[in-house]
Design a protein around this motif. Sequence first.
Motif, PDB file in Angstrom:
ATOM      1  N   UNK A  93      32.798  40.399  65.971  1.00  0.00           N
ATOM      2  CA  UNK A  93      33.506  39.599  65.156  1.00  0.00           C
ATOM      3  C   UNK A  93      32.229  39.451  63.833  1.00  0.00           C
ATOM      4  N   UNK A  94      32.661  39.317  62.631  1.00  0.00           N
ATOM      5  CA  UNK A  94      31.835  39.437  61.568  1.00  0.00           C
ATOM      6  C   UNK A  94      30.981  38.217  61.501  1.00  0.00           C
ATOM      7  N   UNK A  95      31.461  37.011  61.917  1.00  0.00           N
ATOM      8  CA  UNK A  95      30.470  35.759  62.119  1.00  0.00           C
ATOM      9  C   UNK A  95      29.324  35.910  63.152  1.00  0.00           C
ATOM     10  N   UNK A  96      29.869  36.595  64.464  1.00  0.00           N
ATOM     11  CA  UNK A  96      28.907  36.846  65.512  1.00  0.00           C
ATOM     12  C   UNK A  96      27.643  37.677  65.038  1.00  0.00           C
ATOM     13  N   UNK A  97      28.173  38.825  64.466  1.00  0.00           N
ATOM     14  CA  UNK A  97      27.212  39.878  63.994  1.00  0.00           C
ATOM     15  C   UNK A  97      26.226  39.251  62.927  1.00  0.00           C
ATOM     16  N   UNK A  98      26.732  38.565  61.945  1.00  0.00           N
ATOM     17  CA  UNK A  98      25.870  37.916  60.850  1.00  0.00           C
ATOM     18  C   UNK A  98      24.905  37.100  61.484  1.00  0.00           C
ATOM     19  N   UNK A  99      25.482  36.026  62.403  1.00  0.00           N
ATOM     20  CA  UNK A  99      24.503  35.042  63.140  1.00  0.00           C
ATOM     21  C   UNK A  99      23.441  35.759  63.869  1.00  0.00           C
ATOM     22  N   UNK A 100      23.766  36.744  64.690  1.00  0.00           N
ATOM     23  CA  UNK A 100      22.786  37.503  65.472  1.00  0.00           C
ATOM     24  C   UNK A 100      21.723  38.247  64.575  1.00  0.00           C
ATOM     25  N   UNK A 101      22.231  38.871  63.300  1.00  0.00           N
ATOM     26  CA  UNK A 101      21.212  39.473  62.344  1.00  0.00           C
ATOM     27  C   UNK A 101      20.308  38.400  61.951  1.00  0.00           C
ATOM     28  N   UNK A 102      20.934  37.321  61.651  1.00  0.00           N
ATOM     29  CA  UNK A 102      19.953  36.128  60.771  1.00  0.00           C
ATOM     30  C   UNK A 102      19.114  35.645  61.775  1.00  0.00           C
ATOM     31  N   UNK A 103      19.496  35.495  63.217  1.00  0.00           N
ATOM     32  CA  UNK A 103      18.462  35.111  64.262  1.00  0.00           C
ATOM     33  C   UNK A 103      17.466  36.054  64.373  1.00  0.00           C
ATOM     34  N   UNK A 104      17.770  37.381  64.442  1.00  0.00           N
ATOM     35  CA  UNK A 104      16.592  38.259  64.415  1.00  0.00           C
ATOM     36  C   UNK A 104      15.937  38.502  63.500  1.00  0.00           C
ATOM     37  N   UNK A 105      16.031  38.171  61.996  1.00  0.00           N
ATOM     38  CA  UNK A 105      15.400  38.118  61.089  1.00  0.00           C
ATOM     39  C   UNK A 105      14.479  36.684  60.885  1.00  0.00           C
TER      40      UNK A 105
END
Length: 118
Positions: A93-105
């Motif tokens: 899902x879009x929100x899940x992918x974005x949250x994962x990306x931001x967490x990694x960053x």
Amino acid sequence: MKIAIASSDGKIIDQHFGQACHILIYQIEREGLRLIELREKHNEPICNHEYMCVRGLELLKDCKVLFCKRIGDVPKKKLHEQGIEVVESKKETIPHAVVQYLSKMTNEIRIDENPQKN
């Protein structure tokens, strides 16, 4: 920060960059993720891969990240040269992918506990 998403339905990242007919543009804000624009990509038949690549690069020039299901090596390299990060995601899902990306960053941010004074 503006991000681009290749999605057929606005819910799941399910489009190959080269085959996506449109790109969803989101703004990441303190309040969350906000859809700000839908950018149309195809004005020519899908068999014109060079046109699709060039048009896709033009559409993303003000974005920092592209989320897509898959992307070819050449457009990925060209996006990288423009300072655009590519995140390949398999039907998240879009929100899940974005949250994962931001967490990694945020996990990659290093704070110097002993800054040297000049």
